[in-house]
Design a protein around this motif. Structure first.
Motif, mmCIF file in Angstrom:
data_model
loop_
_atom_site.group_PDB
_atom_site.id
_atom_site.type_symbol
_atom_site.label_atom_id
_atom_site.label_comp_id
_atom_site.label_asym_id
_atom_site.label_seq_id
_atom_site.Cartn_x
_atom_site.Cartn_y
_atom_site.Cartn_z
ATOM 1 N N ARG A 109 24.573 40.566 29.050
ATOM 2 C CA ARG A 109 25.427 41.390 29.909
ATOM 3 C C ARG A 109 26.888 40.997 29.733
ATOM 4 O O ARG A 109 27.223 39.813 29.755
ATOM 5 C CB ARG A 109 25.015 41.230 31.377
ATOM 6 N N ARG A 110 27.754 41.996 29.587
ATOM 7 C CA ARG A 110 29.182 41.727 29.447
ATOM 8 C C ARG A 110 29.974 42.422 30.544
ATOM 9 O O ARG A 110 29.688 43.566 30.912
ATOM 10 C CB ARG A 110 29.702 42.224 28.090
ATOM 11 N N ASN A 111 30.963 41.699 31.055
ATOM 12 C CA ASN A 111 31.986 42.264 31.944
ATOM 13 C C ASN A 111 31.450 42.757 33.288
ATOM 14 O O ASN A 111 32.090 43.580 33.945
ATOM 15 C CB ASN A 111 32.745 43.381 31.236
ATOM 16 N N THR A 112 30.313 42.238 33.722
ATOM 17 C CA THR A 112 29.819 42.582 35.059
ATOM 18 C C THR A 112 30.560 41.805 36.140
ATOM 19 O O THR A 112 30.514 42.182 37.314
ATOM 20 C CB THR A 112 28.311 42.311 35.185
ATOM 21 N N THR A 113 31.232 40.716 35.751
ATOM 22 C CA THR A 113 32.056 39.944 36.688
ATOM 23 C C THR A 113 33.495 39.900 36.175
ATOM 24 O O THR A 113 33.752 40.120 34.987
ATOM 25 C CB THR A 113 31.531 38.503 36.850
ATOM 26 N N LEU A 114 34.422 39.589 37.073
ATOM 27 C CA LEU A 114 35.843 39.563 36.727
ATOM 28 C C LEU A 114 36.220 38.206 36.132
ATOM 29 O O LEU A 114 35.500 37.219 36.277
ATOM 30 C CB LEU A 114 36.671 39.844 37.986
ATOM 31 N N TRP A 115 37.357 38.158 35.475
ATOM 32 C CA TRP A 115 37.921 36.932 34.889
ATOM 33 C C TRP A 115 39.348 36.778 35.414
ATOM 34 O O TRP A 115 39.983 37.757 35.830
ATOM 35 C CB TRP A 115 37.915 37.021 33.360
ATOM 36 N N CYS A 116 39.875 35.573 35.389
ATOM 37 C CA CYS A 116 41.220 35.370 35.933
ATOM 38 C C CYS A 116 41.786 34.035 35.495
ATOM 39 O O CYS A 116 41.091 33.185 34.934
ATOM 40 C CB CYS A 116 41.202 35.438 37.469
ATOM 41 N N SER A 117 43.072 33.852 35.758
ATOM 42 C CA SER A 117 43.719 32.548 35.774
ATOM 43 C C SER A 117 43.980 32.204 37.235
ATOM 44 O O SER A 117 43.721 33.015 38.120
ATOM 45 C CB SER A 117 45.030 32.585 34.978
ATOM 46 N N TRP A 118 44.526 31.011 37.500
ATOM 47 C CA TRP A 118 44.785 30.617 38.878
ATOM 48 C C TRP A 118 46.194 30.052 39.021
ATOM 49 O O TRP A 118 46.616 29.223 38.208
ATOM 50 C CB TRP A 118 43.775 29.553 39.353
ATOM 51 N N ALA A 119 46.899 30.527 40.033
ATOM 52 C CA ALA A 119 48.187 29.960 40.411
ATOM 53 C C ALA A 119 47.988 29.134 41.675
ATOM 54 O O ALA A 119 47.482 29.642 42.678
ATOM 55 C CB ALA A 119 49.212 31.061 40.654
ATOM 56 N N LEU A 120 48.346 27.863 41.606
ATOM 57 C CA LEU A 120 48.210 26.946 42.736
ATOM 58 C C LEU A 120 49.602 26.715 43.310
ATOM 59 O O LEU A 120 50.487 26.209 42.610
ATOM 60 C CB LEU A 120 47.607 25.614 42.277
#
Length: 356
Positions: free
Chosen positions: A221-232
């Motif tokens: 399965r591809r792309n069923t969940t989101l991806w991100c970076s994080w700003a702290l």
């Protein structure tokens, strides 16, 4: 035949659990996002991803390179345990994308992976090129655990379960990954799922789910969940954790909206001309660092797993050669960098470490 059956059985053991939740469990949360079409998430910018046919075409090159992606000697580690109390601004790189960030007296753990293989199978898949410098049990009390996406080299079932047992911190994840965590026994009250540009505050530390350019997928399965970076964003300092991403116009936007950042932690490895949109090469990492208004750059996503065709040390060599006036820290795995006063760069990857 019986030996083959046993081998296949060992490789397949636990696969459904390790792969994680299915689309039906993910959809109720994902459907609330404008970035979700009812089945998958996508990048606003065109982003080519390696296909099965592309992968098969690369097999001859993979066979010819032999051990080109491995270090010629043991990778030097720093195995000192982290401090019990977090400092003002520091980063300990634990290998690949796993880092322990200290920001304004809080600890944040990123993309924690302690398993030997980044695979749903304990016997098949990319294996570590060096041990993890410390054990999960040596981690200090965490304020938060952030996860960038659900690929096996960033989201690891065994490590998640260890952190549930040894820590009380919440897991902050992009949309959909909460379904994996729930399946693995993470309590609901320790899961915070966010869309791009959403934020959540823990103990005075704002954690922003920042847009980047990648993809997701476990199993077929591809792309069923989101991806991100994080700003702290703390009371005094700001840190950007890239996770895994290709170059994107979103870096400049995040720099304007949330920066400048005292530290950027950016991936520099596992790039290739066959997938140019979803992994940064070293020169692009430097561009991203500048877009983000970065102070100190700490490179990650190299040295721990062999996931591309380039040689083991090529990413860090290209980064340091092209760095210009950028401030770059290049720690050994397990080495703590005090970002308020980083020491001189040491090209430890060029040979055995005389201190070990």
């Amino acid at each position: 035949m019986s030996a083959l059956t046993r081998t296949v059985g060992r490789a397949a053991r636990g696969l459904p659990t390790a792969i994680g939740a299915g689309a039906a469990q993910i959809r109720p949360v994902a459907s609330g996002s404008p970035r979700y079409d009812g089945r998958t998430f996508s990048n606003p910018e065109p982003s080519a991803v390696l296909t099965l046919r592309d992968g098969l075409s690369l097999l001859p090159a993979l066979l010819r390179r032999r051990d080109g992606g491995r270090p010629s000697t043991a990778v030097p580690l720093v195995t000192a345990p982290p401090p019990a109390q977090a400092g003002d601004l520091a980063v300990t790189w634990l290998g690949h994308a796993t880092t322990l960030i200290e920001i304004d007296g809080r600890f944040v753990l990123t993309d924690p992976v302690w398993s030997r293989r980044v695979s749903p199978s304990p016997t098949v898949g990319p294996a570590r090129l060096h041990p993890v410098p410390i054990a999960v049990g040596q981690l200090p009390a965490l304020t938060a655990v952030v996860i960038s996406h659900d690929h096996y080299d960033h989201l690891d079932l065994a490590t998640v379960r260890q952190l549930v047992a040894t820590q009380s911190a919440p897991f902050l994840v992009p949309l959909g990954i909460g379904a994996h965590l729930r399946r693995w026994g993470v309590p609901d009250d320790r899961i915070v799922e966010l869309d791009w540009d959403d934020s959540h505050t823990v103990d005075g530390l704002e954690l922003v789910c920042a847009r980047n350019r990648h993809f997701s997928g476990r199993g077929l399965r591809r792309n069923t969940t989101l991806w991100c970076s994080w700003a702290l964003i703390g009371p005094r300092h700001r840190v950007y954790f890239g996770g895994d991403t290709g170059y994107t116009e979103a870096f400049a936007q995040t720099g304007r909206d949330r920066g400048p950042f005292d530290v950027t932690i950016l991936p520099i490895g596992a790039y290739d001309e066959h997938w140019p949109d979803i992994h940064l090469n070293p020169e692009e990492a430097l561009d991203a660092h500048r877009d983000l208004g970065g102070g100190l750059l700490v490179p990650i996503h190299w040295a721990t797993f062999d996931l591309a065709l380039h040689s083991w040390a090529e990413p860090v060599r290209r980064l340091t050669a092209g760095g210009g006036d950028a401030r770059i820290a290049t720690p050994r795995p397990g080495e703590r960098v005090d970002a308020t006063r980083p020491g001189p760069a040491d090209p430890w990857w060029e040979g055995p470490d005389p201190t070990t």
